[in-house]
Write an enzyme that holds these catalytic residues in place. Structure first.
Site, PDB file in Angstrom:
ATOM      1  N   CYS A   1       3.303   8.617  -2.258  1.00 41.12           N
ATOM      2  CA  CYS A   1       3.221   7.833  -3.489  1.00 41.12           C
ATOM      3  C   CYS A   1       2.044   8.247  -4.360  1.00 41.12           C
ATOM      4  CB  CYS A   1       3.162   6.342  -3.184  1.00 41.12           C
ATOM      5  SG  CYS A   1       1.844   5.843  -2.055  1.00 41.12           S
TER       6      CYS A   1
ATOM      7  N   HIS B   1      -0.439   1.606  -0.979  1.00 41.20           N
ATOM      8  CA  HIS B   1       0.628   1.972  -1.896  1.00 41.20           C
ATOM      9  C   HIS B   1      -0.007   2.315  -3.238  1.00 41.20           C
ATOM     10  CE1 HIS B   1       4.615   2.490  -3.284  1.00 41.20           C
ATOM     11  NE2 HIS B   1       4.697   1.398  -4.019  1.00 41.20           N
TER      12      HIS B   1
ATOM     13  N   ASP C   1       6.953   2.033 -10.350  1.00 46.04           N
ATOM     14  CA  ASP C   1       6.934   2.153  -8.896  1.00 46.04           C
ATOM     15  C   ASP C   1       8.239   2.814  -8.474  1.00 46.04           C
ATOM     16  OD1 ASP C   1       6.833   1.969  -6.165  1.00 46.04           O
ATOM     17  OD2 ASP C   1       6.550  -0.195  -6.075  1.00 46.04           O
TER      18      ASP C   1
END
Length: 199
Positions: A16, A70, A87
Site C-alpha cells: 500500500c 495501512h 484507498d
C-alpha cells in the site's frame, strides 16, 4: 470534476505504501492536482494492530481487517468541495468522501468500543515530502529464507539519493511526531479536525 477509476492506478497487493506513492504521482501528473493538496497518510499504532472495515481482503464487510499498518491518500479539495480519500484496498466508492470513509472504514460508530481498544494514529505526509524522502527496498516483505511473502511490484524499488530503506520511520507512531522528513503524527480527533468536511 475529475473522474477516477481504480484501474487507472498502479496496484500491487500488500504494497500500500508504494501504491499510494504511485497514486500521488499520477494525481499530480495526469490529473493536474497540485502537490500542495495531496497527502499520504500512514495509519498504525504502537501495537501495530489497527482495524479497518470495508477492505476487499475481508469477504464479509461486517468484520474488520487487522493491519499492522495501512496507507491511504487524501486530496484536500478547494473551498466548497469535500476532501476525498483514495484507498485502492477499499470496497467503498473510489475515491470516497472523507466523512463517508471515516464512518465506514475507520470509525464505525456501532464498533466504537473495539475501535478505541485498537486506536490508530495518523502520520500525515505532504506528497512533495513523501516523494523526497520515502524509500523502500521491500526487505520487509521477505521471510526468513529470503522468499517474498507477496510478489513485489514489477517496477524498481523506490529510493532517494540518501536512502534505500526507511519505511519503519513512516510506520513508527511513537517517534518523529513532527518531522521535516516524515510528516506529522495526529490522534484520531486531530486527524478529523484537519480533514473533516464541515458541510
Amino acid at each position: 470534476m475529475n473522474t477516477y477509476k481504480k484501474e487507472d492506478f498502479i496496484y500491487t497487493s500488500c504494497y500500500c505504501e508504494e501504491n499510494v506513492y504511485k497514486l500521488c504521482e499520477k494525481l499530480n501528473k495526469n490529473f493536474s492536482i497540485p502537490l500542495s493538496r495531496i497527502y499520504a497518510v500512514f495509519i498504525s499504532n504502537e501495537d501495530k494492530e489497527v482495524l479497518f472495515w470495508k477492505q476487499k481482503s475481508q469477504s464479509n464487510n461486517f468484520y474488520p481487517v487487522v493491519w499492522d499498518y495501512h496507507v491511504i491518500a487524501i486530496v484536500k479539495e478547494e473551498e466548497g468541495q469535500p476532501n476525498i480519500i483514495f484507498d485502492l484496498d477499499s470496497t467503498l466508492p473510489f475515491p470516497c468522501e472523507f466523512n463517508v470513509y471515516l464512518l465506514n472504514a475507520i470509525y464505525p460508530r456501532q464498533f466504537a468500543r473495539i475501535v478505541n481498544e485498537h486506536q490508530g494514529l495518523f502520520r500525515v505526509i505532504p506528497a512533495e515530502m513523501y516523494f523526497k524522502n520515502f524509500a523502500s527496498d521491500r526487505s520487509h516483505m521477505l521471510d526468513s529464507d529470503g522468499n517474498w511473502l507477496k510478489p513485489p511490484p514489477d517496477y524498481p524499488p523506490i529510493e532517494t539519493k540518501e536512502c534505500s530503506m526507511n519505511i519503519d520511520q513512516f510506520i513508527n507512531m511513537t517517534s518523529n511526531t513532527e518531522s521535516e522528513k516524515f510528516g506529522t503524527v495526529y490522534s484520531l480527533k486531530s486527524f478529523i479536525d484537519l480533514f473533516m468536511n464541515k458541510n
